[in-house]
Design a protein around this motif. Structure first.
Motif, PDB file in Angstrom:
ATOM      1  N   LEU A   2      88.590  -1.446 -11.445  1.00 46.91           N
ATOM      2  CA  LEU A   2      89.835  -0.017 -11.541  1.00 46.91           C
ATOM      3  C   LEU A   2      91.153   0.133 -10.580  1.00 46.91           C
ATOM      4  N   ILE A  51      92.403  -1.296 -15.304  1.00 46.78           N
ATOM      5  CA  ILE A  51      91.037  -1.175 -15.887  1.00 46.78           C
ATOM      6  C   ILE A  51      91.192  -2.983 -16.428  1.00 46.78           C
ATOM      7  N   TYR A  56      87.154   0.541 -22.995  1.00 42.28           N
ATOM      8  CA  TYR A  56      86.679   0.188 -21.296  1.00 42.28           C
ATOM      9  C   TYR A  56      85.931   1.724 -21.073  1.00 42.28           C
TER      10      TYR A  56
END
Length: 276
Positions: free
Chosen positions: A19, A82, A98
């Motif tokens: 992230l 991501i 995701y």
């Protein structure tokens, strides 16, 4: 949107970060007397397998951050990536491929009129080009029993029970199993034990840790419970006024106490906002 999910003109992220939130900014009630900056240039990075616990007083930006990551709320500026894929403008239903999220309200993560098995099937087929007509096969039911058995709540023996008849803790535990069934890139836990009694909250946290550990999930958990911030995860992130004010990880996090957190932050903590 390109076929890779990246937006033209926005950066492609590299490295091992699962992230990357960069310069995230979001205003509410723009131009009005009650205009509020919910995210103010926020930066946050999580590596693969990180379990970060996010704390902060009411209005610090915790829920807005989760909404921005999940796609429930689009940023005014900044970006979210991501696993190297820029998802900044991707809507919530596409980002769900995701990101998985367990909400504070146990009623939000499940379909009440359906059975436990039917809810599990919905979760399984969420990202597959299939329909419920493929059915609850014997193999699927056995798989669901195995997944539910890790909760130690006996739900594996109640596959045909309608979800609306379950307790809040049972529904929240089911929501957790459904959320992790597809092994998401990121698991968001939105104060997911706050509405439960202490005993049930402990059971759900135990199930959470076992799931996160077994599947090696990258996790972001928002909580007001300072003890949880000390006891769980490998990283603490404190938000204040829409910014990351402090991060603690490694040995410092491992050895931290509640008082250490409060002292280190050097802010006025309202005991009605942070559950000490």
């Amino acid at each position: 949107m390109s076929r890779t999910g990246r937006l033209p003109g926005l950066p492609h992220y590299r490295g091992n970060s699962v992230l990357e939130v960069k310069a995230a900014r979001r205003l509410f009630h723009r131009g009005q007397p009650d205009e509020k900056v919910a995210l103010d240039g926020l930066d946050l990075s999580l590596a693969s397998g990180d379990f970060a616990v996010v704390i902060g007083s009411n209005g610090a930006g915790k829920s807005t951050l989760l909404n921005a990551i999940s796609g429930a709320l689009l940023l005014d500026s900044g970006s979210v990536a991501i696993n190297g894929r820029d998802v900044t403008a991707m809507p919530v239903h596409r980002r769900a491929a995701y990101v998985a999220r367990v909400f504070q309200d146990p009623m939000k993560g499940t379909a009440a009129p359906m059975t436990i098995a039917e809810n599990m099937l919905l979760a399984e087929l969420r990202h597959k080009p299939a329909t419920l007509s493929r059915g609850l096969t014997k193999e699927r039911r056995e798989s669901y029993r195995e997944q539910l058995s890790y909760l130690r709540l006996g739900l594996e023996n109640r596959l045909d029970t309608v979800v609306s008849t379950l307790s809040g803790g049972q529904r929240q535990s089911l929501s957790l199993v459904m959320a992790v069934s597809g092994t998401p890139d990121i698991l968001l836990l939105d104060e997911h034990t706050a509405a439960l009694d202490p005993r049930t909250a402990d059971l759900v946290m135990d199930a959470t840790i076992r799931a996160v550990t077994a599947l090696k999930l990258t996790t972001l958990m928002v909580t007001h419970n300072m003890k949880h911030a000390v006891d769980y995860g490998n990283k603490v992130v404190m938000l204040d006024s829409g910014k990351v004010r402090f991060e603690m990880h490694g040995e410092e996090k491992k050895n931290a106490t509640v008082q250490d957190l409060i002292s280190h932050f050097s802010i006025k903590t309202d005991r009605m906002m942070l559950d000490i």
